[in-house]
Enzyme design. Sequence first.
Site, PDB file in Angstrom:
ATOM      1  N   GLU A 181       5.203  -8.313  10.137  1.00 39.23           N
ATOM      2  CA  GLU A 181       4.661  -7.008   9.753  1.00 39.23           C
ATOM      3  C   GLU A 181       3.177  -6.848  10.069  1.00 39.23           C
ATOM      4  O   GLU A 181       2.395  -7.788   9.929  1.00 39.23           O
ATOM      5  CB  GLU A 181       4.875  -6.822   8.251  1.00 39.23           C
ATOM      6  N   GLU A 189      17.386  -1.257   2.643  1.00 39.12           N
ATOM      7  CA  GLU A 189      16.755  -2.204   1.717  1.00 39.12           C
ATOM      8  C   GLU A 189      17.347  -2.032   0.319  1.00 39.12           C
ATOM      9  O   GLU A 189      17.396  -0.921  -0.201  1.00 39.12           O
ATOM     10  CB  GLU A 189      15.250  -1.942   1.674  1.00 39.12           C
ATOM     11  N   LYS A 218       0.230  -4.830   8.568  1.00 38.56           N
ATOM     12  CA  LYS A 218      -0.059  -4.127   7.313  1.00 38.56           C
ATOM     13  C   LYS A 218      -1.531  -4.315   6.955  1.00 38.56           C
ATOM     14  O   LYS A 218      -1.997  -5.438   6.812  1.00 38.56           O
ATOM     15  CB  LYS A 218       0.856  -4.703   6.213  1.00 38.56           C
ATOM     16  N   LYS A 272       8.051   1.085   9.044  1.00 37.70           N
ATOM     17  CA  LYS A 272       8.102   0.756   7.612  1.00 37.70           C
ATOM     18  C   LYS A 272       7.501   1.944   6.870  1.00 37.70           C
ATOM     19  O   LYS A 272       6.306   2.197   6.933  1.00 37.70           O
ATOM     20  CB  LYS A 272       7.298  -0.530   7.370  1.00 37.70           C
ATOM     21  N   GLU A 289      13.651 -10.152   2.595  1.00 36.68           N
ATOM     22  CA  GLU A 289      12.353  -9.492   2.731  1.00 36.68           C
ATOM     23  C   GLU A 289      11.401  -9.880   1.599  1.00 36.68           C
ATOM     24  O   GLU A 289      11.803  -9.936   0.438  1.00 36.68           O
ATOM     25  CB  GLU A 289      12.521  -7.961   2.662  1.00 36.68           C
ATOM     26  N   SER A 290      10.154 -10.121   1.963  1.00 39.41           N
ATOM     27  CA  SER A 290       9.052 -10.352   1.009  1.00 39.41           C
ATOM     28  C   SER A 290       9.074 -11.743   0.381  1.00 39.41           C
ATOM     29  O   SER A 290      10.130 -12.323   0.139  1.00 39.41           O
ATOM     30  CB  SER A 290       9.038  -9.315  -0.121  1.00 39.41           C
ATOM     31  N   ASN A 332      15.213  -7.080  -0.748  1.00 42.21           N
ATOM     32  CA  ASN A 332      13.780  -7.173  -1.031  1.00 42.21           C
ATOM     33  C   ASN A 332      13.561  -8.034  -2.267  1.00 42.21           C
ATOM     34  O   ASN A 332      14.041  -7.715  -3.351  1.00 42.21           O
ATOM     35  CB  ASN A 332      13.174  -5.777  -1.234  1.00 42.21           C
TER      36      ASN A 332
END
Length: 260
Positions: A55, A166, A57, A117, A217-218, A187
Amino acid sequence: MTILDKIIERKKVEVEKAKALVPLEQLLNYPYFSVACLSLRESILDPEKTGIIAEYKRASPSKGDINNTAAVEDVVKAYEEAGASAVSVLTDGEFFKGNLADLSKAREAISIPILRKEFIVDKYQITEAKAYGADVILLIAACLKKEEVQEFAAYAKQIGLNVLLEVHNEQELLDNLFEEIDAIGVNNRNLKDFSVDLQHSYDLLNQIPTEYIKVSESGISDPSTIKNLKKAGFQGFLIGENFMKTTDPGQAIKDFVKEI
């Protein structure tokens, strides 16, 4: 009001302003709108790549400023060179300091799939994603009714985009298993308080049907986490701020990939 509620409320206002500035018909004539999208599935499953969706960001509501200096085109090119399967670009301005121009700059720099995103609340944003060079859109089950998820996913497929759904819990997953969705991301971050727990991924993994690409994710900051997730059955790994929080995100991903 949770952070997610605030973001969604703000997003609805932003979309109406965007529609007034650039009508939908205008977006259809943008050069990228007629370009065929790259396949997320093919890129994630490519054995020459890592499965990482890396990503770009600049900031987030939970961390504030993350990296305001690294240029999007430099970072995404380094991600591609390090073996990323796809790149995620934040386009929210208010909370993440991103913009749509970042999407087009990324598209010019790389030839792997790009995920827009964004907190999508309107079909207009899906058209925008294609017009600015995205290959994939994100639909967040927590901020959409299941009818909207189905409608938005169907529209995205109609104009050639890939769809990543998601989810955060079993109910969101079971309510939204539509054939127009390509990948399902679990997520690990709670969108209400932004805490992270990787157990979410393991809990939901076996409930995701095999026809969907499975993405965690994350909260992924250690190469061993990817090894464990892969062993469990995940194919894709969205890594948000782990690379961006360093002074050289490109070098950070290269060092990370060496250890996978």
